[in-house]
Design an enzyme around this catalytic site. Structure first.
Site, PDB file in Angstrom:
ATOM      1  N   TYR A  91      37.174  28.794  48.836  1.00 52.71           N
ATOM      2  CA  TYR A  91      35.715  28.703  48.844  1.00 52.71           C
ATOM      3  C   TYR A  91      35.224  27.955  50.085  1.00 52.71           C
ATOM      4  O   TYR A  91      35.757  26.890  50.427  1.00 52.71           O
ATOM      5  CB  TYR A  91      35.228  27.958  47.614  1.00 52.71           C
ATOM      6  CG  TYR A  91      35.051  28.778  46.360  1.00 52.71           C
ATOM      7  CD1 TYR A  91      35.885  29.868  46.071  1.00 52.71           C
ATOM      8  CD2 TYR A  91      34.070  28.458  45.427  1.00 52.71           C
ATOM      9  CE1 TYR A  91      35.723  30.602  44.911  1.00 52.71           C
ATOM     10  CE2 TYR A  91      33.902  29.184  44.272  1.00 52.71           C
ATOM     11  CZ  TYR A  91      34.727  30.258  44.013  1.00 52.71           C
ATOM     12  OH  TYR A  91      34.560  30.979  42.856  1.00 52.71           O
ATOM     13  N   ASP A 100      38.373  23.456  36.597  1.00 50.77           N
ATOM     14  CA  ASP A 100      39.516  23.864  35.766  1.00 50.77           C
ATOM     15  C   ASP A 100      40.387  24.872  36.497  1.00 50.77           C
ATOM     16  O   ASP A 100      41.628  24.817  36.423  1.00 50.77           O
ATOM     17  CB  ASP A 100      39.029  24.422  34.426  1.00 50.77           C
ATOM     18  CG  ASP A 100      37.984  25.526  34.570  1.00 50.77           C
ATOM     19  OD1 ASP A 100      37.314  25.613  35.620  1.00 50.77           O
ATOM     20  OD2 ASP A 100      37.808  26.300  33.610  1.00 50.77           O
TER      21      ASP A 100
END
Length: 238
Positions: A91, A100
């Protein structure tokens, strides 16, 4: 000892971690939107610092922290990072990757240092791929099994009944069965599409991991402890 807390969309998991990184027995409970009450019900020993991975928004995290602070004065919410231990986030804005997902990848990468695919089957079905150099290749986010069924039945005029019938991986023979089996087929199709040419370890986590596992190839394994092990792998600065 450190208390590790995995706060997901529907369940809360706890474990204790010693300095060596070993985990105690994992305790899990459905929180029904009230994680503080669920946390209290699990009866975690007081006084330990708490390290938390939460999919909730900041305001909800602050309420949860306030509720447990008297028993656990030291609280640290872990966030996704650009890199750690050789694992590199795909990202451009690393913190936007679900923590998570990040911690599951971190745990598996720290253990194996090899290519992997992690499927988390819960409220959402997420898939993340990591290559043999530790580069996160990105992933997919789709509705989970129950979310798919709720979306279809809630957005149509089908007459339907609540049911807990098992998944069979075959055509349904009533409205509920057709929707249920389509949800399973869609999940399996996305997983198979993603991993058709991928070489690496394949791991399932999440509440529906055991539902999906019998319908996938034998090289898939379930690892319900990955997010907590990822929390244990994060070094917190004093």
């Amino acid at each position: 000892m450190t208390l590790l807390v995995d706060l997901g969309n529907t369940r809360l998991k706890l474990a204790q971690c010693a300095g060596s990184g070993g985990l105690s027995e994992i305790h899990a409970i459905a929180h029904h939107g009230d994680p503080a009450r669920a946390f209290a019900a699990l009866g975690a020993p007081a006084g330990m610092p708490a390290r938390i991975a939460s999919v909730f928004e900041q305001a909800a995290n602050e309420r949860f922290a306030e509720a447990i602070r008297t028993q656990h004065p030291q609280i640290h919410f872990v966030r996704s990072e650009a890199s750690r231990n050789g694992l590199r986030n795909a990202y451009a804005e690393p913190h936007r990757l679900g923590v998570d997902r990040w911690l599951a990848m971190l745990a598996l990468w720290t253990d194996t240092r090899g290519a992997c695919c992690i499927v988390s089957a819960g409220t959402a079905l997420t898939i993340d791929l990591v290559d043999s150099t530790g580069q996160h290749l990105g992933g997919y986010i789709a509705p989970g099994l129950i979310t798919q069924q709720q979306a279809v039945l809630g957005a149509t005029r089908f007459e339907h009944r609540d049911t807990t019938a098992p998944y069979r991986n075959e055509p349904g023979r009533d409205t509920e069965g057709c929707v249920r089996e389509a949800a399973l087929a869609a999940a399996l199709g996305l997983i198979e599409h993603t991993t058709r040419s991928f070489e690496g370890q394949r791991v399932l986590i999440g509440g529906d991991a055991d539902t999906l596992r019998p319908h996938l190839n034998a090289d898939w394994q379930t690892r319900p402890d990955l997010v907590l092990r990822g929390l244990a792998a994060v070094d917190i600065e004093p």
